[in-house]
Write an enzyme that holds these catalytic residues in place. Structure first.
Site, PDB file in Angstrom:
ATOM      1  N   GLU A 127      -3.492   0.269   3.586  1.00 25.94           N
ATOM      2  CA  GLU A 127      -3.241  -1.137   3.906  1.00 25.94           C
ATOM      3  C   GLU A 127      -2.160  -1.248   4.987  1.00 25.94           C
ATOM      4  O   GLU A 127      -2.313  -1.986   5.966  1.00 25.94           O
ATOM      5  CB  GLU A 127      -2.797  -1.888   2.648  1.00 25.94           C
ATOM      6  CG  GLU A 127      -3.879  -2.037   1.598  1.00 25.94           C
ATOM      7  CD  GLU A 127      -3.873  -0.878   0.627  1.00 25.94           C
ATOM      8  OE1 GLU A 127      -3.363   0.198   0.989  1.00 25.94           O
ATOM      9  OE2 GLU A 127      -4.390  -1.036  -0.487  1.00 25.94           O
ATOM     10  N   CYS A 149      -1.977  -0.380  -4.596  1.00 25.69           N
ATOM     11  CA  CYS A 149      -0.895  -0.018  -5.512  1.00 25.69           C
ATOM     12  C   CYS A 149       0.118  -1.157  -5.577  1.00 25.69           C
ATOM     13  O   CYS A 149       0.007  -2.142  -4.860  1.00 25.69           O
ATOM     14  CB  CYS A 149      -0.219   1.270  -5.074  1.00 25.69           C
ATOM     15  SG  CYS A 149       0.860   1.062  -3.655  1.00 25.69           S
ATOM     16  N   CYS A 198       1.562  -2.010  -2.153  1.00 27.33           N
ATOM     17  CA  CYS A 198       0.651  -2.660  -1.210  1.00 27.33           C
ATOM     18  C   CYS A 198       0.293  -4.063  -1.662  1.00 27.33           C
ATOM     19  O   CYS A 198       0.099  -4.955  -0.840  1.00 27.33           O
ATOM     20  CB  CYS A 198      -0.608  -1.823  -1.061  1.00 27.33           C
ATOM     21  SG  CYS A 198      -0.282  -0.219  -0.386  1.00 27.33           S
TER      22      CYS A 198
END
Lengths: 409, 254
Positions: free
Chosen positions: B98, B132, B135
């Site tokens: 990302e 995660c 992100c």
């Protein structure tokens, strides 16, 4: 194992086992007193230990052998209700050493003695024949939480296990004064960084990474959420670039660290290659000296071969330049490093710290939506694969002056 | 200093919880199957197209030896940026797919001028694996509209598995919608291919010998020939083969 087994057959081995646990010669505790530690211990303990749990509120016969001073034999015989019967019986029983039989001198109640099982009879025989004194003592129900308590209990009361809780942060009162002074020094460095950032039009947040083994400053950085500073100089070079919305203090510091590490590794690899090349040249020169006497044709062939070799080497060099082949060398991310930051990191940054495996974080002022204590406690999250120590409110007032708002860094 | 319980932090928690409740009414985390006869079902083929593009990126990352997680950012039906994990090459644990995609946007001058002020307010993100914790908060900072992802991430996932951070009130951030389960099996297969390689390490720890993904697929097929799940895997592998051909063509053109 049943008790009769222990007493009749395996007693010696069992006894030796207990001896091994008691490496420390302990002063024999007064056999008649009752240790009232149970209530106090309940405060400390949370988990129950299997061994001791079975004998909830156990009464323990701590028996003392008069012949062997210093060595204390501790045997768990029965629960409290059964123990009362046993004590009454023991008072009314005598043992003939010559005959090896038990005589009952009670108030003409043979029935009580006859009702005993073989196991109990064996116990009575054993106790009487060895001149043991029988008494009640209380045993810890829960495992010890501190090492000092474990030492006390294990050698004086009952063998138990001490399991250290690794991930809890040590209390600040346990930290040495010297390290506290050093922590202050590093925090003031972070504050300096924050002031630089503030001058350039960013938020007043700064951070310092430190290697605690060598006391060296690994990296410093400040918040860079504004793309271009007031002086209109671009802050970040392209190699360590991250988009300005996300370029919080910790994200920039991890980027700085990684670029430095990659550069270091590349330098090392180049030096290694130079060494290898020099060696190869030396070898070649020797070979050429040997081959001087050969014919011209052969020498031409040699040149062709050398060209091929050089091409091969170039290919190999390109392959080796791939960083993947030497990622495992040197420092791995930020393991064992300590981080000092003036403001509590946000959830994104605290997760970035988990990804980069920091050992300890110290931050100044806390914030509303911070990830290390205020909104979430990411450093203690069980599902994550890394946990670290966190101290908060360190030099809080100085840090608050720099940047006082509910936002996290 | 040691204890993290303050009166102020408690107050903050109560405020945060009340805000969270309100945002939970507006935004959602749903699987693709939960949408019946809505916008997303109608445009499903479009969404699958973008997800396949993300999976292509994942295969590129797999060849480079990275964890095969990749993403694509889409603005009004066009792919603006592609990103894949670069944690090993950059030696930085925070370089996830990302963030790499964001960097692509902000390094490009044209795109940067366009998205300077509005950020990614009208963009969608397609990731193979759930973002995660880090992100998912970074996506809030970028004010993204929707996030599509394939499989959940039980260890780190910030959109449903560990926390639900797309609802949480974060200063400077905007909550967003999540749609899960898009091409889930393909995403899982990608990860499986990677972790199977890892398990069969070469005796020398520094240089890992890696098996070809194709061989692994053949082995998988051999094992599952007789079982009921063989058809499912066959379908997936057919899809993957088409994706792979595309990748190879691209590489050849370059």
């Amino acid at each position: 194992k049943t008790l009769s087994h222990i007493i009749n057959d395996d007693f010696t081995s069992e006894f030796n086992h207990l001896k091994k646990i008691k490496k420390k010669p302990s002063p024999p505790p007064p056999s008649t007193t009752i240790v009232d530690g149970d209530k106090e211990k309940d405060k400390h303990k949370e988990e129950e230990e299997e061994e001791v749990e079975k004998d909830n509120k156990v009464s323990k016969n701590s028996t003392k052998q008069s012949s062997q001073t210093g060595n204390l034999l501790q045997l768990l015989i029965c629960g409290e209700s059964r123990f009362k019967n046993l004590k009454i019986i023991l008072e009314n029983v005598e043992y003939d050493k010559e005959l090896g039989e038990i005589k009952f001198i009670g108030n003409d109640d043979d029935s009580e003695y006859q009702s005993l099982s073989n196991e109990q009879k064996g116990i009575i025989k054993f106790i009487k024949s060895n001149d043991f004194i029988v008494s009640i003592e209380k045993v810890p129900k829960y495992p010890p939480l501190l090492y000092e308590i474990w030492e006390d209990w294990n050698y004086n009361i009952w063998p138990c296990v001490f399991r250290a809780h690794i991930f809890s942060t040590p209390l600040i009162s346990n930290v040495k004064d010297e390290t506290l002074l050093e922590m202050r020094k590093y925090m003031s460095l972070a504050i300096e960084q924050a002031e630089i950032g503030k001058k350039r039009g960013h938020k007043g947040i700064g951070a310092v990474l430190i290697d605690p083994n060598t006391n060296k400053i690994v990296a410093t950085s400040y918040d860079q959420t504004n793309r271009i500073s007031v002086d209109e100089t671009p802050e970040i070079s392209e190699t360590q670039y991250i988009s300005p919305i996300i370029s919080h203090c910790i994200m920039t510091i991890t980027n700085k660290l990684s670029t430095e590490q990659v550069d270091d590794i590349k330098k090392q690899m180049k030096e290694q290659k130079k060494f290898e090349k020099e060696k190869q040249f030396e070898n070649r020169n020797e070979n050429e000296n040997k081959n001087e006497n050969k014919n011209e044709n052969e020498i031409c062939n040699d040149n062709d071969e050398e060209k091929e070799k050089e091409e091969k080497e170039e290919k190999e060099e390109k392959e080796e330049c791939n960083i993947l082949s030497f990622v495992n060398l040197g420092q791995y991310l930020a393991t064992n490093f300590h981080l000092f930051i003036t403001k509590e990191p946000c959830i994104m940054c605290s997760m970035a710290l988990v990804h980069s495996r920091v050992k300890r974080v110290v931050y100044g002022s806390s914030s509303r939506d911070g990830g290390l204590g205020s909104y979430l406690k990411i450093h203690t999250e069980k599902s994550l694969n890394h946990r670290f120590e966190v101290y908060k409110d360190f030099m809080e007032d100085e840090c608050k002056k720099l940047f006082d708002s509910p936002e996290a860094s | 200093m040691d204890h993290l319980n303050n009166s102020s932090s408690c107050c903050n928690k109560i405020i945060n919880e009340s805000i969270e409740k309100e945002t939970r009414k507006q935004y959602y985390i749903k699987t693709v199957e939960e949408f019946n006869e809505t916008e997303i079902q109608e445009e499903l083929s479009n969404h699958k197209k973008f997800m396949e593009a993300a999976i292509e990126e994942g295969y590129k990352a797999l060849k480079e030896g990275e964890v095969p997680v990749a993403c694509v950012i889409v603005y009004k039906g066009e792919i603006i940026a592609r990103g894949s994990n670069k944690t090993n090459i950059k030696k930085n644990g925070t370089r996830h797919a990302e963030l790499e995609a964001f960097d692509q946007i902000f390094l490009n001058k044209e795109l940067n001028d366009r998205f300077k002020d509005s950020l990614l307010e009208e963009c969608d993100l397609y990731v193979t694996v759930e973002p995660c914790l880090m992100c998912s908060v970074a996506l809030q900072f970028c004010k993204i509209k929707r996030v599509f992802f394939g499989c959940h991430n039980d260890k780190f996932g910030g959109n449903g598995s560990v926390y639900e951070l797309n609802f949480s009130p974060i200063s400077n951030g905007r909550p967003y919608n999540c749609i899960t389960g898009l091409l889930k099996n393909q995403a899982i297969l990608l990860l499986q291919l990677f972790y199977n390689q890892e398990n069969k390490k070469a005796p020398i720890p520094n240089k890992r010998k890696r098996l070809d993904p194709e061989e692994l697929k053949k082995e998988m097929l051999k094992i599952t020939e007789n079982s009921s799940s063989s058809q499912l895997i066959l379908n997936i592998t057919q899809d993957l083969n088409s994706v792979k051909e595309k990748v190879l063509k691209d590489l050849n053109n370059k």
